[in-house]
Write an enzyme that holds these catalytic residues in place. Structure first.
Site, PDB file in Angstrom:
ATOM      1  N   ASP A 221     -29.242  52.285  43.029  1.00 32.66           N
ATOM      2  CA  ASP A 221     -28.416  51.297  42.330  1.00 32.66           C
ATOM      3  C   ASP A 221     -29.104  50.810  41.058  1.00 32.66           C
ATOM      4  OD1 ASP A 221     -30.325  49.353  43.349  1.00 32.66           O
ATOM      5  OD2 ASP A 221     -29.290  49.587  45.278  1.00 32.66           O
TER       6      ASP A 221
ATOM      7  N   ASP B 124     -19.543  64.363  28.423  1.00 31.71           N
ATOM      8  CA  ASP B 124     -19.260  65.344  29.466  1.00 31.71           C
ATOM      9  C   ASP B 124     -18.229  66.375  28.995  1.00 31.71           C
ATOM     10  OD1 ASP B 124     -19.704  65.897  32.392  1.00 31.71           O
ATOM     11  OD2 ASP B 124     -17.541  65.622  32.468  1.00 31.71           O
TER      12      ASP B 124
ATOM     13  N   HIS C  11     -28.586  67.278  36.707  1.00 30.57           N
ATOM     14  CA  HIS C  11     -27.985  67.029  38.026  1.00 30.57           C
ATOM     15  C   HIS C  11     -27.050  68.154  38.483  1.00 30.57           C
ATOM     16  CE1 HIS C  11     -25.001  66.058  35.115  1.00 30.57           C
ATOM     17  NE2 HIS C  11     -24.082  65.905  36.052  1.00 30.57           N
ATOM     18  N   ASP C  12     -26.830  69.160  37.623  1.00 32.67           N
ATOM     19  CA  ASP C  12     -25.949  70.275  37.996  1.00 32.67           C
ATOM     20  C   ASP C  12     -26.734  71.547  38.327  1.00 32.67           C
ATOM     21  OD1 ASP C  12     -23.600  68.835  37.557  1.00 32.67           O
ATOM     22  OD2 ASP C  12     -23.439  69.473  35.460  1.00 32.67           O
TER      23      ASP C  12
ATOM     24  N   GLU D 152     -22.219  67.853  26.201  1.00 34.93           N
ATOM     25  CA  GLU D 152     -22.288  68.980  27.119  1.00 34.93           C
ATOM     26  C   GLU D 152     -21.102  69.854  26.772  1.00 34.93           C
ATOM     27  OE1 GLU D 152     -22.120  70.069  31.839  1.00 34.93           O
ATOM     28  OE2 GLU D 152     -20.588  68.880  30.876  1.00 34.93           O
TER      29      GLU D 152
ATOM     30  N   ASP E 161     -32.973  52.829  45.652  1.00 38.78           N
ATOM     31  CA  ASP E 161     -32.110  51.877  46.365  1.00 38.78           C
ATOM     32  C   ASP E 161     -32.827  50.528  46.425  1.00 38.78           C
ATOM     33  OD1 ASP E 161     -30.347  50.594  48.056  1.00 38.78           O
ATOM     34  OD2 ASP E 161     -31.112  51.589  49.873  1.00 38.78           O
TER      35      ASP E 161
ATOM     36  N   ASP F   9     -22.969  58.017  30.168  1.00 44.01           N
ATOM     37  CA  ASP F   9     -22.280  59.288  30.324  1.00 44.01           C
ATOM     38  C   ASP F   9     -20.817  59.030  29.987  1.00 44.01           C
ATOM     39  OD1 ASP F   9     -21.675  61.946  31.254  1.00 44.01           O
ATOM     40  OD2 ASP F   9     -23.419  61.772  32.581  1.00 44.01           O
TER      41      ASP F   9
ATOM     42  N   ASP G 128     -28.990  50.061  51.426  1.00 40.15           N
ATOM     43  CA  ASP G 128     -27.765  50.708  51.926  1.00 40.15           C
ATOM     44  C   ASP G 128     -27.844  52.236  51.778  1.00 40.15           C
ATOM     45  OD1 ASP G 128     -27.519  51.015  49.223  1.00 40.15           O
ATOM     46  OD2 ASP G 128     -25.531  50.105  49.062  1.00 40.15           O
TER      47      ASP G 128
ATOM     48  N   ASN H 270     -31.180  47.583  47.874  1.00 40.96           N
ATOM     49  CA  ASN H 270     -30.633  46.644  48.859  1.00 40.96           C
ATOM     50  C   ASN H 270     -30.423  47.259  50.243  1.00 40.96           C
ATOM     51  OD1 ASN H 270     -28.604  48.328  48.116  1.00 40.96           O
ATOM     52  ND2 ASN H 270     -27.026  46.758  47.939  1.00 40.96           N
TER      53      ASN H 270
HETATM   54  O1  ISL Z   1     -22.178  73.038  37.382  1.00 41.72           O
HETATM   55  C1  ISL Z   1     -21.998  73.649  36.352  1.00 41.72           C
HETATM   56  C2  ISL Z   1     -23.046  74.473  35.768  1.00 41.72           C
HETATM   57  O2  ISL Z   1     -23.940  74.864  36.692  1.00 41.72           O
HETATM   58  C3  ISL Z   1     -20.756  73.594  35.582  1.00 41.72           C
HETATM   59  O3  ISL Z   1     -19.729  74.352  36.042  1.00 41.72           O
HETATM   60  C4  ISL Z   1     -20.358  72.150  35.431  1.00 41.72           C
HETATM   61  O4  ISL Z   1     -19.367  71.819  36.305  1.00 41.72           O
HETATM   62  C5  ISL Z   1     -19.919  71.939  34.029  1.00 41.72           C
HETATM   63  O5  ISL Z   1     -21.047  72.163  33.239  1.00 41.72           O
HETATM   64  C6  ISL Z   1     -19.391  70.546  33.783  1.00 41.72           C
HETATM   65  O6  ISL Z   1     -20.287  69.567  34.227  1.00 41.72           O
HETATM   66  C7  ISL Z   1     -19.988  68.224  33.986  1.00 41.72           C
HETATM   67  O7  ISL Z   1     -18.658  67.867  34.281  1.00 41.72           O
HETATM   68  C8  ISL Z   1     -18.277  67.942  35.641  1.00 41.72           C
HETATM   69  C9  ISL Z   1     -19.264  67.259  36.580  1.00 41.72           C
HETATM   70  O8  ISL Z   1     -18.971  67.609  37.904  1.00 41.72           O
HETATM   71  C10 ISL Z   1     -20.695  67.642  36.263  1.00 41.72           C
HETATM   72  O9  ISL Z   1     -21.587  66.953  37.082  1.00 41.72           O
HETATM   73  C11 ISL Z   1     -20.903  67.359  34.807  1.00 41.72           C
HETATM   74  O10 ISL Z   1     -22.236  67.543  34.408  1.00 41.72           O
HETATM   75  C12 ISL Z   1     -16.927  67.284  35.741  1.00 41.72           C
HETATM   76  O11 ISL Z   1     -16.966  66.007  35.184  1.00 41.72           O
HETATM   77 CA    CA Z   2     -28.237  50.339  47.108  1.00 39.85          CA
END
Ligand code: ISL
Ligand code: CA
Length: 533
Positions: A27, A197, A318-319, A249, A19, A96, A23, A21
């Site tokens: 960013d 994605d 991130h998943d 993905e 971050d 992405d 908040d 600024n």
């Molecule tokens: O979280 C998952 C695997 O642990 C999956 O079900 C995931 O939702 C899937 O791989 C799709 O992920 C991508 O598209 C989603 C988004 O929420 C995820 O962050 C992204 O990586 C929808 O856009």
């Molecule tokens: Ca910020």
């Protein structure tokens, strides 16, 4: 040699990186201020999770304008500055690309609510059954129905993810033309490519009901169909024009499906992320965890190394929950963190690191549902509640698996705000930031951070680590060992995935050990990683 085979890629989840600024939200200027950190790590490209305009139902994976930056993250000027500043450091930017769905706040969708609008067919609309029944029996990725009724159009729209993420209808050729324009818009700005994605589900062949499944009923109507390959071949023309790199993905991907996307003869995408190795600690669905068995994990890695010429190598994103508590050991936090680093940086393929992995960040320490933000976790909680699953058990399932585990703010420093923010962060910072943070590790030669830097530099120095063939040597219950070979050069890697010592019979001169020993005599200490020459 394609440039993307020679690089280290780093994923940034912008909301949680830095971050600037005050908040509480990460960013783009924050990212710019941390480019030195990435350069020090030897990062060649950044995969930026979505920074487009979005109401953030799914933190940017619900885009409301592909040509605008989310004001929480900054401006288009900031984005251009990032591309420029990163470029000066030899770091490329990958965006992405979320084109299976848009936010229902996107103007295409708003227009689409009107049947007479030119956008009427941009999404999958259906009147549903006579008695108010849903259009079909499909189920979505986030544990809800995948149809939502729109009172204005008086029809249902399809959403395979959250209800504010409406699936785009590629049967309408205008949709693909829009996407092509968006690609050009970003490529003209100088981005080097895209992480695509859920790219293997774009094309739905029909909206018919299908055989009931435990999860994702209906998927035979959209998983890896020829229609999707056709779309990708069209997008490829643009990517080729710009020399852009793409990593897809793809959900429920098998080696064959991966080859259909990125095989040399097809080259619809350059690379795909596979999931099988991330599923070896679960029964069928990720919510049902089982004990991690290293042997299953090793066999899976070997299988993909053999099946594909080139893999996307990763253990975090991130998943997914963090890798140390999952595949390593919290007791041997440092050792196992370094061992996992060794794995990612010595397999054959393009390595992807996720922010925080380089300092061994662990899962969140939340204790209540209320502390979570993730739409998927919240939906699953609702579903489990509907099935009268007691609260304790619900929390147990969700806490282990929630995507928020990897989304807590980056731990730059030990104090309050962790150097991430001066305000209240949008998602709680892990209390272990006093013990796990970059500032402390920077001054420590023996830290996980120092190990990542060292191995990243080694990888850069030694072509065999980048280009060498992969030869499996041992994939047992404890030890994973393999060789990389290029011409006369040979490096052997041995990893002990266990709290107990292990004996191996490998020879060679010791190049690295995370136990900083002088000589190696065949006994691996708990979570020891060695590289032999
Ligand atoms: O979280 C998952 C695997 O642990 C999956 O079900 C995931 O939702 C899937 O791989 C799709 O992920 C991508 O598209 C989603 C988004 O929420 C995820 O962050 C992204 O990586 C929808 O856009
Ligand atoms: Ca910020």
């Amino acid at each position: 040699m394609e440039w993307w085979k020679d690089v280290l890629i780093y994923q940034i989840y912008p909301r949680s990186f830095q971050d600037s600024n005050g908040d509480g939200i990460g960013d783009i200027p924050g990212i710019i201020s941390r480019l030195d950190h990435l350069q020090e790590l030897g990062v060649d490209a950044i995969w930026l999770s979505p920074v487009y305009k979005s109401p953030n139902a799914d933190n940017g994976y619900d885009i409301s304008d592909y040509r605008e930056i989310n004001p929480e993250y900054g401006t288009m000027e900031d984005m251009e500055e990032l591309i420029d500043q990163a470029g000066r450091r030899g770091i490329r930017i990958l965006m992405d690309l979320v084109i299976n769905h848009t936010s229902t706040e996107h103007y295409w969708f708003k227009e689409s609510r009107d049947k007479t609008s030119p956008y009427a067919d941009y999404y999958y609309w259906s009147p549903g059954g006579a008695d108010g029944a849903l259009p079909n029996n499909w189920t979505g990725f986030f544990g809800e129905d995948c149809w939502e009724f729109d009172p204005q159009r008086c029809e249902y729209y399809l959403h395979l993810f959250a209800r504010s993420q409406a699936d785009l209808n590629y049967h309408n050729p205008a949709v693909l033309e829009e996407i092509k324009d968006i690609l050009r818009f970003w490529l003209d700005k100088g981005v080097a490519g895209f992480r695509c994605d859920v790219i293997n589900i774009l094309w739905k062949d029909s909206l018919e009901s299908s055989k009931k499944r435990l999860a994702l009923t209906g998927s035979e109507h959209y998983l890896s169909l020829e229609g999707t390959h056709d779309i990708l071949r069209q997008l490829r023309e643009i990517w080729d024009e710009y020399g852009a790199f793409t990593v897809g993905e793809s959900v429920f991907v098998t080696p064959q499906r991966a080859r259909d996307l990125c095989g040399k003869d097809r080259r619809e995408l350059d690379l795909v992320f596979s999931f099988e190795h991330m599923e070896c600690d679960q029964y069928f669905l990720k919510w049902f965890k089982r004990k991690f068995r290293p042997k299953i994990f090793f066999d899976c890695l070997v299988k993909w190394q053999k099946e594909l010429d080139w893999n996307a190598i990763y253990l975090e994103n991130h998943d997914q929950p963090r890798s140390i508590p999952r595949f390593g050991s919290e007791k041997f936090w440092k050792e196992s963190g370094k061992l996992l680093a060794t794995l990612v940086l010595t397999l054959r393929g393009t390595p992807f690191l996720y922010q925080g992995q380089e300092i061994g960040m662990t899962n969140f320490d939340f204790t209540r549902m209320r502390q979570l933000n993730d739409v998927e976790s919240k939906n699953v909680d609702k579903v489990l509640r509907r099935f009268h699953v007691p609260q304790k058990l619900r929390w147990k399932l969700i806490a282990k698996t929630s995507r928020d585990n990897a989304r807590t703010p980056f731990q730059w420093e030990g104090g309050e705000g962790a150097g991430f923010t001066s305000a209240r962060p949008w998602l709680g910072i892990n209390h272990n930031c006093a013990a796990i943070n970059l500032a402390d590790q920077e001054g420590d030669e023996d830290s996980i951070w120092s190990w990542y830097k060292d191995l990243s530099a080694l990888r850069r120095e030694r072509e065999v680590l980048r280009q060498g063939e992969f030869v499996p040597l041992e994939a047992g219950r404890q030890v994973f060992a393999y060789r990389r070979e290029l011409g006369e050069e040979r490096l052997t890697v041995a990893l002990n995935f266990s709290d107990d010592p292990a004996q191996v019979s490998l020879d060679g001169q010791l190049l690295r050990s995370n136990y900083r020993r002088e000589r190696f005599e065949g006994i691996l200490q708990p979570w020891e990683a060695v590289i032999l020459e």
